[in-house]
Motif scaffolding. Sequence first.
Motif, short mmCIF file in Angstrom:
data_model
loop_
_atom_site.label_atom_id
_atom_site.label_comp_id
_atom_site.label_asym_id
_atom_site.label_seq_id
_atom_site.Cartn_x
_atom_site.Cartn_y
_atom_site.Cartn_z
N VAL A 256 0.79 -1.27 -0.19
CA VAL A 256 0.09 -0.12 0.03
C VAL A 256 0.98 1.04 0.06
O VAL A 256 0.70 2.27 -0.77
N GLU A 257 1.88 1.38 0.81
CA GLU A 257 2.71 2.37 0.95
C GLU A 257 3.36 2.77 -0.65
O GLU A 257 3.61 3.86 -0.82
N SER A 258 3.80 1.42 -1.13
CA SER A 258 4.53 1.65 -2.63
C SER A 258 3.33 2.44 -3.54
O SER A 258 3.88 3.16 -4.46
N LEU A 259 2.29 1.76 -3.47
CA LEU A 259 0.96 2.38 -4.43
C LEU A 259 0.89 3.97 -4.17
O LEU A 259 0.81 4.83 -5.04
N CYS A 260 0.87 4.41 -2.61
CA CYS A 260 0.79 5.74 -2.34
C CYS A 260 1.84 6.59 -3.13
O CYS A 260 1.88 7.63 -3.59
N GLU A 261 3.05 6.08 -2.78
CA GLU A 261 4.34 6.65 -3.56
C GLU A 261 4.08 6.72 -5.08
O GLU A 261 4.40 7.78 -5.88
N LYS A 262 3.65 5.81 -5.60
CA LYS A 262 3.41 5.90 -7.42
C LYS A 262 2.54 7.05 -7.58
O LYS A 262 2.65 7.33 -8.77
N TYR A 263 1.41 7.26 -6.76
CA TYR A 263 0.68 8.36 -7.00
C TYR A 263 0.78 9.39 -6.01
O TYR A 263 -0.05 10.55 -6.18
N ALA A 264 1.96 9.67 -5.67
CA ALA A 264 2.37 11.05 -4.88
C ALA A 264 2.25 12.20 -5.64
O ALA A 264 1.68 13.14 -5.06
N ASP A 265 2.48 12.24 -6.76
CA ASP A 265 2.44 13.37 -7.82
C ASP A 265 0.99 13.81 -8.01
O ASP A 265 0.87 14.97 -8.65
N GLN A 266 0.10 12.82 -7.66
CA GLN A 266 -1.32 13.16 -8.10
C GLN A 266 -2.04 13.25 -6.96
O GLN A 266 -3.41 13.33 -6.87
N GLY A 267 -1.66 13.76 -5.86
CA GLY A 267 -2.14 13.94 -4.55
C GLY A 267 -2.42 12.96 -3.52
O GLY A 267 -2.99 13.24 -2.48
N ILE A 268 -1.84 11.84 -3.62
CA ILE A 268 -1.87 10.64 -2.59
C ILE A 268 -0.94 10.61 -1.67
O ILE A 268 0.52 10.80 -2.18
N SER A 269 -1.13 10.53 -0.70
CA SER A 269 0.08 10.43 0.43
C SER A 269 -0.34 9.07 1.43
O SER A 269 -1.29 9.10 1.90
N TYR A 270 0.77 8.55 1.83
CA TYR A 270 0.53 7.48 2.70
C TYR A 270 0.04 7.83 4.25
O TYR A 270 -0.58 7.16 4.83
#
Length: 276
Positions: A256-270
Amino acid sequence: MKRRLTIIASLVLTLGLAVFMLAGCTGSEPEGQPSLEDRTTLVVGFDQDFPPYGYVGDDGEFTGFDLDLAKEVCERLGWEVEYKPINWDTKDLEISSGAIDCIWNGFTIEGREDAYTFTSPYMDNSQVVVVKADSGIATLEDLAGKTVMAQVDSAAFYLLDAEGDQSELAATFGKLMTVADYNSAFMELESGAVNAVAMDLPVAKFQIAGKESLFTILEETPLSAEHYGVGFLLGNTELRDQIEATLLEMVADGTVESLCEKYADQGISYTMWILR
């Protein structure tokens, strides 16, 4: 926050639950649905215009944070995932008819607790207001007499409608309008047809990324704090429990944390993830 289902949707959901209970399937898959042992596919209902949770990528394929979560869950359970775009205002009919197995797409729990069976909350969310950077609108008070837009049947709309927690604020607007999707809302905002858009924070961040000189989020917002969950037909606890348990496994092994990092530039944060 109060939510109002339409009379038709309420009747359909009630009928679906009645059939479910009469069949003696409480705690298991609804009648007509495969058992967990026999299941081979999970049909995920989502709004394809709701980035970064679910949308059409540059390659024309469905993508997004929630869709990636669903795909990983299905791979671990040995199921195929089927993404099914739905009209957000007909989602109740989609799930009660069995056309989809769940709604997994930035789906706000608050106010819908009695209409669906939800997983535990997995993401924090908040509702914000976006305006044009040169609009002269700097505070919520500045929205008085202005036209504000929200997606139909969305958390933002129900927050601002006559029975919502921000109804007093909405009463100052010149008009509260609805729109089918936020891509259209931002076109209306850019053209000047509306003065502001009320929406989910991560989606707002996605929409204004690279356009910060054109759009801005009012500093006074959020209007509310909410939570996302995966929604199932009311009473479908067995499927809910299996998917939630798999999500917890994904938290434990860092997926899950890795997926959050994948979308970090789109407003998602762990830091927004709360399911533990």
